[in-house]
Design an enzyme around this catalytic site. Structure first.
Site, PDB file in Angstrom:
ATOM      1  N   GLY A  46      71.038  43.555-137.792  1.00  0.00           N
ATOM      2  CA  GLY A  46      70.651  43.163-136.354  1.00  0.00           C
ATOM      3  C   GLY A  46      69.880  42.103-136.418  1.00  0.00           C
ATOM      4  O   GLY A  46      69.128  41.464-137.511  1.00  0.00           O
ATOM      5  N   GLN A  51      63.705  36.442-133.183  1.00  0.00           N
ATOM      6  CA  GLN A  51      63.686  35.921-134.612  1.00  0.00           C
ATOM      7  C   GLN A  51      64.265  34.476-134.822  1.00  0.00           C
ATOM      8  O   GLN A  51      64.449  33.859-135.871  1.00  0.00           O
ATOM      9  CB  GLN A  51      64.545  36.988-135.315  1.00  0.00           C
ATOM     10  CG  GLN A  51      63.821  38.138-135.444  1.00  0.00           C
ATOM     11  CD  GLN A  51      64.716  39.315-136.064  1.00  0.00           C
ATOM     12  OE1 GLN A  51      65.560  39.926-135.409  1.00  0.00           O
ATOM     13  NE2 GLN A  51      64.338  39.482-137.594  1.00  0.00           N
ATOM     14  N   CYS A  88      63.828  43.912-142.568  1.00  0.00           N
ATOM     15  CA  CYS A  88      63.897  43.065-141.406  1.00  0.00           C
ATOM     16  C   CYS A  88      64.046  41.774-142.018  1.00  0.00           C
ATOM     17  O   CYS A  88      63.440  41.200-142.879  1.00  0.00           O
ATOM     18  CB  CYS A  88      62.729  42.909-140.776  1.00  0.00           C
ATOM     19  SG  CYS A  88      62.811  42.110-139.195  1.00  0.00           S
ATOM     20  N   LEU A  89      65.174  40.953-141.351  1.00  0.00           N
ATOM     21  CA  LEU A  89      65.151  39.546-141.765  1.00  0.00           C
ATOM     22  C   LEU A  89      64.169  38.551-141.919  1.00  0.00           C
ATOM     23  O   LEU A  89      64.277  37.574-142.441  1.00  0.00           O
ATOM     24  CB  LEU A  89      66.367  39.167-141.101  1.00  0.00           C
ATOM     25  CG  LEU A  89      67.812  39.573-141.311  1.00  0.00           C
ATOM     26  CD1 LEU A  89      68.926  39.130-140.647  1.00  0.00           C
ATOM     27  CD2 LEU A  89      68.382  39.652-142.785  1.00  0.00           C
ATOM     28  N   HIS A 130      64.992  49.326-133.761  1.00  0.00           N
ATOM     29  CA  HIS A 130      64.338  48.059-134.369  1.00  0.00           C
ATOM     30  C   HIS A 130      64.497  46.856-133.623  1.00  0.00           C
ATOM     31  O   HIS A 130      63.528  46.017-133.610  1.00  0.00           O
ATOM     32  CB  HIS A 130      64.999  47.999-135.950  1.00  0.00           C
ATOM     33  CG  HIS A 130      64.389  46.823-136.706  1.00  0.00           C
ATOM     34  ND1 HIS A 130      63.584  47.050-137.758  1.00  0.00           N
ATOM     35  CD2 HIS A 130      64.554  45.562-136.594  1.00  0.00           C
ATOM     36  CE1 HIS A 130      63.383  45.948-138.398  1.00  0.00           C
ATOM     37  NE2 HIS A 130      63.840  45.285-137.654  1.00  0.00           N
ATOM     38  N   GLU A 131      65.817  46.478-133.071  1.00  0.00           N
ATOM     39  CA  GLU A 131      65.686  45.224-132.454  1.00  0.00           C
ATOM     40  C   GLU A 131      65.161  45.240-131.103  1.00  0.00           C
ATOM     41  O   GLU A 131      64.693  44.338-130.679  1.00  0.00           O
ATOM     42  CB  GLU A 131      67.485  45.003-132.420  1.00  0.00           C
ATOM     43  CG  GLU A 131      68.210  44.676-133.507  1.00  0.00           C
ATOM     44  CD  GLU A 131      67.417  43.867-134.740  1.00  0.00           C
ATOM     45  OE1 GLU A 131      66.743  43.040-134.202  1.00  0.00           O
ATOM     46  OE2 GLU A 131      67.584  44.082-135.781  1.00  0.00           O
ATOM     47  N   HIS A 134      61.795  44.472-131.458  1.00  0.00           N
ATOM     48  CA  HIS A 134      61.373  42.997-131.442  1.00  0.00           C
ATOM     49  C   HIS A 134      60.986  42.342-130.067  1.00  0.00           C
ATOM     50  O   HIS A 134      60.491  41.193-129.981  1.00  0.00           O
ATOM     51  CB  HIS A 134      62.473  42.285-132.215  1.00  0.00           C
ATOM     52  CG  HIS A 134      62.623  42.209-133.651  1.00  0.00           C
ATOM     53  ND1 HIS A 134      61.553  41.526-134.385  1.00  0.00           N
ATOM     54  CD2 HIS A 134      63.472  42.589-134.431  1.00  0.00           C
ATOM     55  CE1 HIS A 134      61.881  41.557-135.642  1.00  0.00           C
ATOM     56  NE2 HIS A 134      62.946  42.317-135.886  1.00  0.00           N
TER      57      HIS A 134
HETATM   58 NI    NI Z   1      63.887  42.797-137.617  1.00  0.00          NI
END
Ligand code: NI
Length: 146
Positions: A46, A51, A88-89, A130-131, A134
């Site tokens: 995701g 991000q 998380c990226l 999660h997304e 964000h």
């Molecule tokens: Ni994330």
């Protein structure tokens, strides 16, 4: 398409509440294409607009059954709970236990502004939560189990 830089923990952009996306034009489509390339190259499931430095309410997920693009997503129902490690990226090499709903239903728009409803269970529900977090400036480390 072009890969974009992924914003990392410590950048204030990750803590901001994103604004509603009001246009569904070629510019948005280009950003979605870039986000997909960026997510797949980073081997994530995701990626949310903040991000890649964009404070607007849209994100993508792909937990293995194809990409889903979500604009202005809202969780309209959730059921059950699941507890498991999450990453998380934007926070490389860190994993924490986070409790999430076992299933969710999300209402959103697609890249052309059409209304869509997406349901997810297990990992898909986790990725959706999660997304969407964000987009409100919330990171998984803010939700980790004590
Ligand atoms: Ni994330």
């Amino acid at each position: 398409m072009a890969k974009r830089n992924i914003v990392k923990l410590g950048d204030d952009v990750l803590k901001k509440v994103c604004r509603t996306q009001l246009t569904f034009d070629e510019k948005l489509h280009q950003i979605f294409d870039d986000m997909a390339e960026t997510m797949y190259e980073a081997e994530g499931v995701g990626l949310a607009a903040p991000q890649v430095g964009i404070l607007r309410r849209f994100c993508i997920i792909d937990v293995g059954d194809g990409i889903i693009e979500l604009v202005n997503p809202v969780i309209i129902s959730k059921e059950g709970t699941q507890t498991g490690d999450e990453g998380c990226l934007s926070i490389p090499n860190r994993y924490e236990s986070v409790t999430r709903p076992m299933s969710v239903v999300v209402r959103a728009q697609d890249r052309n502004g059409n209304n869509i409803t997406v349901s997810g269970e297990g990992l898909k529900a986790r990725a959706l939560c999660h997304e969407i977090d964000h987009l409100d400036g919330i990171l998984f480390i803010d939700r980790k189990d004590k």
